[in-house]
Write a protein that holds these residues in place. Structure first.
Motif, PDB file in Angstrom:
ATOM      1  N   TYR A 164      65.756  82.877 148.227  1.00 44.56           N
ATOM      2  CA  TYR A 164      65.153  82.211 149.379  1.00 44.56           C
ATOM      3  C   TYR A 164      64.082  83.031 150.095  1.00 44.56           C
ATOM      4  O   TYR A 164      63.452  82.520 151.021  1.00 44.56           O
ATOM      5  CB  TYR A 164      66.261  81.791 150.355  1.00 44.56           C
ATOM      6  N   ARG A 165      63.865  84.251 149.655  1.00 46.14           N
ATOM      7  CA  ARG A 165      62.759  85.043 150.202  1.00 46.14           C
ATOM      8  C   ARG A 165      61.737  85.371 149.108  1.00 46.14           C
ATOM      9  O   ARG A 165      60.560  85.038 149.226  1.00 46.14           O
ATOM     10  CB  ARG A 165      63.293  86.338 150.843  1.00 46.14           C
ATOM     11  N   PHE A 166      62.222  86.003 148.050  1.00 47.18           N
ATOM     12  CA  PHE A 166      61.321  86.394 146.964  1.00 47.18           C
ATOM     13  C   PHE A 166      60.684  85.175 146.291  1.00 47.18           C
ATOM     14  O   PHE A 166      59.454  85.084 146.171  1.00 47.18           O
ATOM     15  CB  PHE A 166      62.085  87.240 145.935  1.00 47.18           C
ATOM     16  N   LEU A 167      61.508  84.200 145.856  1.00 47.80           N
ATOM     17  CA  LEU A 167      60.959  83.027 145.169  1.00 47.80           C
ATOM     18  C   LEU A 167      60.119  82.173 146.117  1.00 47.80           C
ATOM     19  O   LEU A 167      59.086  81.618 145.717  1.00 47.80           O
ATOM     20  CB  LEU A 167      62.088  82.191 144.554  1.00 47.80           C
ATOM     21  N   LEU A 183      56.689  83.583 146.331  1.00 51.42           N
ATOM     22  CA  LEU A 183      55.900  83.288 145.134  1.00 51.42           C
ATOM     23  C   LEU A 183      55.293  81.885 145.205  1.00 51.42           C
ATOM     24  O   LEU A 183      54.122  81.682 144.894  1.00 51.42           O
ATOM     25  CB  LEU A 183      56.781  83.390 143.884  1.00 51.42           C
ATOM     26  N   VAL A 184      56.109  80.914 145.610  1.00 55.24           N
ATOM     27  CA  VAL A 184      55.633  79.529 145.709  1.00 55.24           C
ATOM     28  C   VAL A 184      54.533  79.409 146.758  1.00 55.24           C
ATOM     29  O   VAL A 184      53.542  78.703 146.566  1.00 55.24           O
ATOM     30  CB  VAL A 184      56.812  78.589 146.040  1.00 55.24           C
ATOM     31  N   THR A 185      54.707  80.085 147.875  1.00 56.09           N
ATOM     32  CA  THR A 185      53.718  80.030 148.951  1.00 56.09           C
ATOM     33  C   THR A 185      52.373  80.575 148.506  1.00 56.09           C
ATOM     34  O   THR A 185      51.312  80.023 148.841  1.00 56.09           O
ATOM     35  CB  THR A 185      54.224  80.829 150.171  1.00 56.09           C
ATOM     36  N   GLU A 186      52.397  81.628 147.718  1.00 54.57           N
ATOM     37  CA  GLU A 186      51.157  82.294 147.305  1.00 54.57           C
ATOM     38  C   GLU A 186      50.544  81.699 146.043  1.00 54.57           C
ATOM     39  O   GLU A 186      49.364  81.914 145.773  1.00 54.57           O
ATOM     40  CB  GLU A 186      51.438  83.787 147.074  1.00 54.57           C
ATOM     41  N   ASN A 187      51.337  80.937 145.265  1.00 54.09           N
ATOM     42  CA  ASN A 187      50.859  80.431 143.969  1.00 54.09           C
ATOM     43  C   ASN A 187      51.196  78.950 143.834  1.00 54.09           C
ATOM     44  O   ASN A 187      52.345  78.608 143.539  1.00 54.09           O
ATOM     45  CB  ASN A 187      51.514  81.204 142.822  1.00 54.09           C
ATOM     46  N   PRO A 188      50.223  78.061 144.008  1.00 59.98           N
ATOM     47  CA  PRO A 188      50.511  76.618 143.953  1.00 59.98           C
ATOM     48  C   PRO A 188      51.025  76.145 142.597  1.00 59.98           C
ATOM     49  O   PRO A 188      51.658  75.092 142.523  1.00 59.98           O
ATOM     50  CB  PRO A 188      49.145  75.982 144.261  1.00 59.98           C
ATOM     51  N   HIS A 189      50.769  76.898 141.515  1.00 55.24           N
ATOM     52  CA  HIS A 189      51.216  76.457 140.194  1.00 55.24           C
ATOM     53  C   HIS A 189      52.673  76.820 139.915  1.00 55.24           C
ATOM     54  O   HIS A 189      53.212  76.450 138.882  1.00 55.24           O
ATOM     55  CB  HIS A 189      50.329  77.043 139.098  1.00 55.24           C
ATOM     56  N   ILE A 190      53.311  77.530 140.859  1.00 48.23           N
ATOM     57  CA  ILE A 190      54.710  77.917 140.689  1.00 48.23           C
ATOM     58  C   ILE A 190      55.607  76.971 141.492  1.00 48.23           C
ATOM     59  O   ILE A 190      55.357  76.699 142.660  1.00 48.23           O
ATOM     60  CB  ILE A 190      54.944  79.367 141.137  1.00 48.23           C
ATOM     61  N   LYS A 191      56.647  76.457 140.850  1.00 47.34           N
ATOM     62  CA  LYS A 191      57.636  75.593 141.504  1.00 47.34           C
ATOM     63  C   LYS A 191      59.020  76.214 141.297  1.00 47.34           C
ATOM     64  O   LYS A 191      59.273  76.883 140.293  1.00 47.34           O
ATOM     65  CB  LYS A 191      57.636  74.184 140.907  1.00 47.34           C
ATOM     66  N   VAL A 192      59.908  75.976 142.236  1.00 46.03           N
ATOM     67  CA  VAL A 192      61.268  76.512 142.149  1.00 46.03           C
ATOM     68  C   VAL A 192      62.269  75.363 142.147  1.00 46.03           C
ATOM     69  O   VAL A 192      62.166  74.440 142.964  1.00 46.03           O
ATOM     70  CB  VAL A 192      61.573  77.476 143.310  1.00 46.03           C
ATOM     71  N   ILE A 193      63.214  75.416 141.209  1.00 49.03           N
ATOM     72  CA  ILE A 193      64.309  74.447 141.150  1.00 49.03           C
ATOM     73  C   ILE A 193      65.605  75.183 141.478  1.00 49.03           C
ATOM     74  O   ILE A 193      65.899  76.226 140.895  1.00 49.03           O
ATOM     75  CB  ILE A 193      64.402  73.797 139.756  1.00 49.03           C
ATOM     76  N   ASP A 194      66.373  74.639 142.386  1.00 45.76           N
ATOM     77  CA  ASP A 194      67.600  75.292 142.855  1.00 45.76           C
ATOM     78  C   ASP A 194      68.784  74.817 142.024  1.00 45.76           C
ATOM     79  O   ASP A 194      69.297  73.713 142.216  1.00 45.76           O
ATOM     80  CB  ASP A 194      67.827  74.984 144.333  1.00 45.76           C
ATOM     81  N   ILE A 195      69.236  75.657 141.112  1.00 45.38           N
ATOM     82  CA  ILE A 195      70.353  75.282 140.250  1.00 45.38           C
ATOM     83  C   ILE A 195      71.641  75.095 141.046  1.00 45.38           C
ATOM     84  O   ILE A 195      72.550  74.368 140.631  1.00 45.38           O
ATOM     85  CB  ILE A 195      70.556  76.332 139.133  1.00 45.38           C
ATOM     86  N   ASN A 196      71.717  75.712 142.211  1.00 44.89           N
ATOM     87  CA  ASN A 196      72.925  75.582 143.032  1.00 44.89           C
ATOM     88  C   ASN A 196      73.105  74.161 143.542  1.00 44.89           C
ATOM     89  O   ASN A 196      74.235  73.720 143.772  1.00 44.89           O
ATOM     90  CB  ASN A 196      72.863  76.569 144.198  1.00 44.89           C
TER      91      ASN A 196
END
Length: 527
Positions: free
Chosen positions: A104-107, A110-123
Motif C-alpha cells: 500500500y505504499r511501495f506499489l 509506482l502506480v502514481t508515477e507510472n500510468p502504465h502500471i496497474k495493481v491488482i489486490d489478490i487479498n
C-alpha cells in the motif's frame, strides 16, 4: 488476451492457455509483445519471518528493475498475500508491517508515477474464499503457491479484474420497486407503511438504497422498471423521507402495468445504450425469468432470499459488473448527462423544425489533442463504444501512447450546450505515413447523436490535418453486429468508396473537392 507472467512459484493452473511464463525468478524481457506483463511474486509460506523479510526486498528489487526496463507496455502487479506471514512477536509485527508497506505504499507510489502500471489486490479475492488458501501437500510436492481448488474461481476473478482495467463494465442498473427498493407492496401498505427505515427489514432496504445512491455518483446509470401506479410511486418519492432513489437520481423509469421485458427495452432505447449494458434487479423469480427469456443480453442476477442479504448482493453485482480501475471525469457526471438528454427531448417538442431547435441549443464543440488528462477517457471510449464506431478498434492507454510515438494524430471532443456539458464524447485517431493519412478510428457516444455534431467535428479535424500535412486521407468501415448506423457515414461526409469485400468492409478516399452542407449553428473551438 495474451499475458506474460513473471513468478517465483508454480501458478500456471491459475491462468488461461493464452498465458506465457518466465522462468522462475527470471528478469529477462519478454521475447515478443504481450497485452499484459504480469508480475506475480509471492512470499514462500514455508519460510521463516527473517527469510520472508529478505524475500520482500528481493521482490521489490525485481519489480523496480522490470518496471524501469518496460515503459511501453501495460504492467500488472499482483499484491503480496497478507496472511502468508507469521511474526515472532505480537508486540513487534515486523513482517506484517513490511507486507503492508509493500502493498500500500511501495506499489501505490509506482502506480502514481507510472500510468502504465496497474495493481491488482489478490487479498480481495482470497479473503472471500472459504477453503484453505494453501494446500500444503501440493505446495511441497509441486511448489503450488495457491490451493489448486481455487483455480476456477481465481481465473474468473482475475479476468474480471483485467476487464475493469481495460474499462469494460456495464452501464445501467434497472430496479424493481416493491420488495426490491423497499419491503412490502406500495399499493397495499401506502407510502409510510412500506418497510424502509431504521428497524429490520426496513434498515436493510435503506442500506441498499444508500449504496445504490452512492453508485449513481460513480458513473452508473440508475433506472426503475416497476409494475405499480405511477402516482403512488411519485407520492412516495416526494413524501417518504427514507427513500433515496427517486426521479432526481434516476435517468429513466417505466412505472406501469406493461410487460417488463418491453419496458426494459424501451428504457435502453431512451438511454440509447445496448441491452447488454443493463443489469436488471427484481425480487420476483417470475419477472426475472421473463426478462432472461426475452432479453438474454440483459444480466439478471438472482435476488437474495432475505433482506439482510441485500448489502452482500449489492457488492457482488458491483464487483462482477460495475467495478472500474479508475473513474474518469465523464463517469462522475454521467447521471446528470443522461438527465440532460431528457431535457433536450422535452425542449425539442416546442420547435416545429429541427434547425430552429439546434440553433436554440447554443452547441459548442471543443476539439482537444490527446494528453495525460484525457487519455483514460479516450481509451475508455474505444473499449466501450459499439454503435457509432467505424472500425471498432480497442485500445488501452499504453496502445494510445505507442500510437502517438509513431506519429498518429489523436483527438477528442468535448460537447456542451445550454442544457449542460456532455463531456468528452467524441474520439478520433488518424495515423500518418510517408504518403497519406488514415482514419484508424472515429467514434462517439450515442447520447450526442442526431445533432450533426459527428459530421462537423470529423470534417474540422480532417481539413485541418490535410492543410497541415498536404496529404489526403483514407478511411475504412468494418461492419459489426452493432455499428450498422455508420455504414454510410463516410460517404455522407465526402469520402469516395473505392472497394468493398465480401464481408462488407469498405475502403474509401477523401474527396477534397466535394462540398458538404454543414450548418452554421455549431461553435467549433480548437485547443
Amino acid at each position: 488476451m495474451n499475458n506474460y507472467i513473471y513468478r517465483n512459484y508454480t501458478v500456471e493452473y491459475l491462468f488461461s492457455t493464452t498465458t506465457y511464463f518466465s522462468g522462475y525468478g527470471e528478469l529477462s524481457l519478454p521475447p515478443k509483445d504481450f497485452d499484459n506483463i504480469i508480475l506475480f511474486y509471492q512470499l514462500g509460506p514455508h519460510k521463516t519471518p527473517e527469510q520472508q523479510l529478505k524475500e520482500i526486498d528481493e521482490i521489490r528489487s525485481k519489480i523496480e528493475l522490470l518496471t524501469n526496463q518496460i515503459k511501453d507496455r501495460r504492467i500488472i502487479i499482483i499484491t503480496l498475500y497478507q496472511e502468508l506471514n507469521h511474526d515472532w512477536e505480537l508486540k513487534n509485527r515486523e513482517l506484517s508491517t513490511a507486507i503492508n508497506y509493500f502493498n500500500y505504499r511501495f506499489l501505490k507510489s509506482l502506480v502514481t508515477e507510472n500510468p502504465h502500471i496497474k495493481v491488482i489486490d489478490i487479498n480481495q479475492f482470497l479473503q472471500c474464499q472459504l477453503i484453505e488458501k494453501i494446500d500444503w501437500r501440493f505446495f511441497f510436492t509441486s511448489q503450488m503457491i495457491i490451493n489448486p481448488k481455487l483455480a476456477k474461481s481465481f481465473k474468473e476473478w482475475f479476468y474480471n479484474q483485467l476487464n475493469f482495467i481495460t474499462l469494460k463494465r456495464k452501464k445501467c442498473i434497472v430496479l424493481d420497486c416493491d420488495n426490491t427498493l423497499w419491503g412490502g407492496i406500495l399499493g397495499e401498505e401506502g407510502i409510510y407503511g412500506v418497510k424502509l427505515g431504521q428497524d429490520y427489514p426496513g434498515n436493510a432496504y435503506k442500506s441498499f438504497q444508500e449504496l445504490l445512491f452512492a453508485l449513481s455518483q460513480k458513473g452508473v446509470i440508475l433506472a426503475v422498471c416497476s409494475k405499480n401506479n405511477l402516482e403512488d410511486v411519485q407520492d412516495l418519492w416526494k413524501h417518504n423521507p427514507n427513500n433515496l432513489i427517486n426521479d432526481a437520481v434516476l435517468s429513466a423509469y417505466r412505472i406501469n402495468w406493461e410487460n417488463k421485458a418491453e419496458n426494459i427495452r424501451a428504457i435502453a432505447e431512451e438511454l440509447n445504450i445496448g441491452l447488454d449494458s443493463l443489469v436488471f434487479v427484481d425480487d420476483s423469480p417470475v419477472e426475472r425469468g421473463i426478462v432472461r427469456k426475452f432479453l438474454p443480453d440483459v444480466v439478471t442476477p438472482d435476488f437474495p432470499l432475505k433482506p439482510y442479504g441485500l448489502v452482500d448482493f449489492f457488492w457482488n453485482i458491483y464487483n462482477e459488473y460495475f467495478a472500474t480501475f479508475e473513474l474518469s471525469a465523464e463517469d462522475l457526471k454521467k447521471t446528470e448527462q443522461y438527465k440532460e438528454i431528457l431535457l433536450r427531448k422535452e425542449s425539442q417538442k416546442k420547435f416545429e423544425n429541427l434547425d430552429d431547435y439546434f440553433v436554440s441549443l447554443d452547441m459548442i464543440v471543443d476539439i482537444i489533442p490527446i494528453s495525460e488528462s484525457n487519455i483514460t477517457r479516450i481509451a475508455q471510449m474505444t473499449q466501450k463504444t459499439n454503435q457509432f464506431n467505424l472500425r471498432t478498434q480497442r485500445y488501452t492507454e499504453e496502445d494510445l501512447r505507442k500510437k502517438v510515438l509513431l506519429g498518429s494524430h489523436i483527438f477528442c471532443a468535448n460537447v456542451k450546450d445550454k442544457f449542460g456539458d456532455n463531456g468528452i464524447t467524441i474520439a478520433a485517431i488518424i495515423d500518418e505515413n510517408e504518403h497519406d493519412l488514415f482514419l484508424d478510428s472515429y467514434l462517439l457516444s450515442c447520447r450526442i447523436l442526431g445533432r450533426g455534431i459527428e459530421k462537423v467535428t470529423i470534417l474540422s479535424i480532417i481539413n485541418d490535418l490535410i492543410n497541415k500535412t498536404g496529404k489526403n486521407i483514407r478511411a475504412e468501415y468494418i461492419p459489426t453486429k452493432k455499428n450498422k448506423m455508420t455504414q454510410d457515414f463516410l460517404e455522407e461526409i465526402g469520402f469516395i468508396l473505392q472497394e468493398e469485400d465480401a464481408e462488407g468492409v469498405k475502403k474509401y478516399i477523401f474527396d477534397q473537392s466535394k462540398e458538404i452542407d454543414i450548418k452554421s449553428y455549431y461553435t467549433i473551438r480548437r485547443r
